[in-house]
Design an enzyme around this catalytic site. Structure first.
Site, mmCIF file in Angstrom:
data_model
loop_
_atom_site.group_PDB
_atom_site.id
_atom_site.type_symbol
_atom_site.label_atom_id
_atom_site.label_comp_id
_atom_site.label_asym_id
_atom_site.label_seq_id
_atom_site.Cartn_x
_atom_site.Cartn_y
_atom_site.Cartn_z
ATOM 1 N N CYS A 21 -9.925 17.884 26.975
ATOM 2 C CA CYS A 21 -9.896 19.253 27.510
ATOM 3 C C CYS A 21 -9.925 20.199 26.318
ATOM 4 O O CYS A 21 -10.775 20.070 25.451
ATOM 5 C CB CYS A 21 -8.686 19.484 28.415
ATOM 6 S SG CYS A 21 -7.108 19.238 27.601
ATOM 7 N N ARG A 58 -4.029 18.966 29.517
ATOM 8 C CA ARG A 58 -4.546 18.880 30.890
ATOM 9 C C ARG A 58 -5.301 17.563 31.081
ATOM 10 O O ARG A 58 -5.281 16.965 32.148
ATOM 11 C CB ARG A 58 -5.504 20.045 31.186
ATOM 12 C CG ARG A 58 -4.830 21.330 31.601
ATOM 13 C CD ARG A 58 -5.864 22.413 31.846
ATOM 14 N NE ARG A 58 -6.617 22.739 30.637
ATOM 15 C CZ ARG A 58 -7.693 23.530 30.612
ATOM 16 N NH1 ARG A 58 -8.158 24.057 31.727
ATOM 17 N NH2 ARG A 58 -8.309 23.797 29.479
#
Lengths: 404, 308
Positions: free
Chosen positions: B258, B263
């Site tokens: 990411c 995330r």
């Protein structure tokens, strides 16, 4: 006897009329109803709590006349001590409650551990300078920022000029921040009394200092005569004169600790600062990067993208709570500001804003929440702002144009 | 008196057995209901990994220990996972023994809790680590109890092995895939706007890269596709089908990334722990790749970095 339990009749011209009392209580009920309904509309429950705490705070500030400058001026001008005693009691009771919270959250207060989000600010020359400027702003506009908010609820519309000035002062503060940060703030340590030897000795130290302060002002107190008028009874008693110092002080201490426990340390400048920062950035006069600001402890002016913020709702609640209390006690007296008063408030407000931004908070965020938390920064702000008040009062004695 | 106590105890025991049997298809997710029943179990340790400073102190799952994302899971000097010694110390103080089941949860959609799960995995504890499905948000929405006292446990003597590199991708691993020297599926879990290069990063974040776009060959599957409205993971079959649609079926090794690697830990968790695929998380992510000199980039939108 120290005037901590005395009801002060001096500021009240009359007992509240029944009509006023009912109007004020009705407004308070409506505001509480709005706060309750908001809990169904706002997803974040801390927003509702902020609004509710704001209402209670405004109510207590108005009824107890919890205003840092007015109470200091009462002492300097008339040797009346009840107001300052209410502040000292608020600091002491809040300090005890803060230790109860701290010891649950952070059982080991050894360096470098710090309790989360408590206002333990960097101690150095920048803080002192900011406090002096803030003090001068208080003397010029005759209120600190929190008191300008609650006085707005009493109909003192001239406070709007001070709050506008504070917004401008904040923008000025953002412009000088990066220079001050690398010059001093970066190296300024966040001194915290419990680091010395734990919570109990720190609390004892805070208590001793507050007691010494109380003795000092009480020694210079003017002997007050007991009021000859019969004290009102029942509900009217709550809305006559101003609440005794002990009642106001303990309530402010409880509110402050409750706010820290559930949301964040008490403070009134974060929302003003946030609005000023966004305005300044969109006008291109505030830089996007404010070095280190978002990592420091205090009423930090974070950017946000939501309509309602916790601090914004708290301040709105504070004005509303004060409005209902002022109505009920017959102290809502709308005043059209004179040009002179408006200009004094605007310029005083600029000093308040610059000082509050640079010190990372005001008399509530740095002084009250800081001293209660055992932060040395709170004491520095106390000393600096009193120095600022004394300096500006000297200047006012020389130049009549600066006098209210 | 004694009889009613026995009855109550057996009902509780039955409920516990029933809940463990029926609770979840995955061994690596637990429900809020399961968590509530196991709060007092000394062999279960809860950890909160939240981004919001003060969230843990103002109320956490009773007995949970705080893990600070910025200091307890990373090395604060160099950009790296926390050292073995420091992590060992943290776990010992939290009373984690050799047979402790570790439950992680946190705010912000469990992103940082999933990052924590990945860090635990690199230290060989993966088989004992589970995520509380739905994280802090679901727990709060259900109005379940929170505690404000800091938990304190007797120290243990747990020993951690050296870090296992098999779940971590480095820049060199990613480059060898880009250059065709190794075969793997790259999954970019950021928003389509970041993937296409319209924006450099979401509004307000501090960590930036001076190039926009994505790693050549990467497939865009935003992290949010695999969760329900309430933040819990979708059923395993649905997640499997969703990735299969994008050509990711586990036949090739996978690398997730990411912007800063947290995330993507969430998607890593789903692929590795729920689907049991061979997945590595590239924690350098776009802030490393997009700042690296001389590496190929796909920038569909053609946005040019102008320093502003």
């Amino acid at each position: 006897m120290w005037p901590v339990f005395a009801v002060h009749m001096t500021s009240a011209k009359t007992y509240p009329e029944r009509r006023n009392l009912l109007t004020g209580l009705a407004v308070a009920a409506i505001l509480l109803g709005i706060a309750y309904l908001s809990s169904f509309m706002l997803e974040d429950r801390s927003l509702t709590l902020s609004l509710g705490l704001g209402l209670v705070t405004g109510f207590v500030f108005q009824r107890g006349r919890f205003c840092f400058y007015c109470n200091l001026a009462d002492y300097l001008d008339k040797r009346e001590t009840a107001g300052l005693l209410s502040i000292i009691i608020a600091l002491a009771s809040g300090a005890v409650l803060y230790v109860l919270i701290f010891s649950a959250w952070l059982p080991n207060p050894a360096w470098p551990n710090l309790p989360p989000t408590a206002h333990i600010g960097p101690v150095g020359p920048t803080l002192f300078l900011a406090a002096v400027v803030f003090g001068a702003g208080m003397a010029l506009s005759r209120s600190c920022l929190s008191a300008h908010f609650y006085r707005l609820g009493e109909g003192a519309f001239s406070s709007l000029f001070a709050i506008t000035g504070a917004g401008l002062g904040f923008i000025a503060g953002f412009r000088t921040w990066n220079g001050l940060y690398t010059w001093s703030v970066f190296d300024d340590p966040p001194l915290w009394l419990p680091h010395l030897a734990g919570y109990v000795p720190a609390l004892a130290l805070t208590g001793a200092a507050l007691l010494a302060l109380a003795f000092f002002i009480q020694r210079n107190a003017r002997k007050t005569e007991a009021s000859t008028r019969p004290a009102p009874s029942g509900l009217a008693a709550l809305f006559t004169g101003r609440w005794p110092a002990a009642v106001t002080g303990i309530l402010v201490g409880v509110i402050s600790a409750a706010s820290y426990l559930r949301i964040a340390p008490l403070g009134v400048t974060a929302e003003v600062g946030s609005l000023a920062r966004m305005t300044g950035q969109s006008l291109g006069i505030v830089t996007d990067t404010l070095q280190g600001l978002d990592t420091l402890r205090g009423c930090i002016s974070a950017l946000r993208d939501t309509v309602f913020s916790r601090n914004g709702l708290f301040v709105l609640g504070l004005i509303g709570g004060s409005f209902s209390a002022a109505l009920a006690s017959g102290q809502f007296q709308p005043q059209r500001p004179t040009l002179r008063k408006a200009l004094l408030n605007l310029s005083g407000g600029i000093l308040l804003g610059w000082g509050a931004m640079t010190a990372l908070g005001c008399t509530i965020g740095v002084l009250l929440s800081g001293i209660q938390a055992g932060a040395v920064s709170g004491w520095i702000f106390l000393a600096g702002s009193i120095a600022g008040v004394l300096i500006l009062r000297r200047v006012q004695a020389l130049f009549t144009i600066l006098r209210p | 008196m004694a009889i009613s106590r026995i009855i109550r105890a057996s009902v509780a025991a039955l409920a516990l057995v029933a809940s463990t049997v029926t609770a979840f298809a995955s061994d690596f997710l637990v429900s809020a209901e399961w968590a509530q029943k196991n709060l007092a179990d000394p062999k279960v340790r809860f950890f909160e990994v939240s981004v919001d400073n003060g969230a843990y102190e103002r109320g956490h799952i009773p007995g949970a220990v705080k893990l600070s994302w910025h200091t307890d899971l990373v090395d604060t000097q160099s950009r790296d996972i926390i050292s073995r010694e420091a992590f060992e110390k943290k776990l010992r103080e939290a009373g984690v023994g050799d047979d402790t089941t570790i439950i992680l949860y946190g705010d912000n959609n469990n992103w940082f809790a999933a990052w924590g799960a990945w860090v635990f995995e690199t230290y060989g504890l993966g088989q004992r680590v589970k995520l509380l499905d739905g994280g802090r948000k679901l727990w709060e929405t259900q109005g379940l109890p929170l505690d404000t006292n800091a938990a304190d446990y007797a120290d243990t003597v747990i020993k951690l092995p050296e870090r296992d590199a098999s779940v971590r991708a480095r820049l060199i691993d990613v480059l060898s895939v880009v250059e065709g020297k190794n075969q793997a599926k790259l999954i970019d879990i950021r928003s389509p706007d970041e993937y296409e290069g319209k924006i450099f990063a979401p509004e307000g974040v501090k960590e930036l890269s001076v190039r926009a776009g994505h790693i050549p060959g990467a497939i865009n599957v935003p992290w949010g596709k695999i969760v329900r409205e309430d933040g819990t993971f979708k059923p395993v079959d649905e997640i499997k089908a969703l990735y299969a649609e994008k050509g990711i079926d586990g036949s090739l090794p996978i690398i997730t990334y990411c912007r800063i690697g947290e995330r993507s830990s969430h998607s890593w968790f789903a692929l590795k722990k729920l689907l049991n695929y061979d997945v590595r998380n590239y924690d350098g992510s776009w802030t490393e790749y997009g700042n690296a000199v001389g590496v190929p980039v796909v920038n569909v939108a053609g946005t040019v970095w102008t320093g502003k």
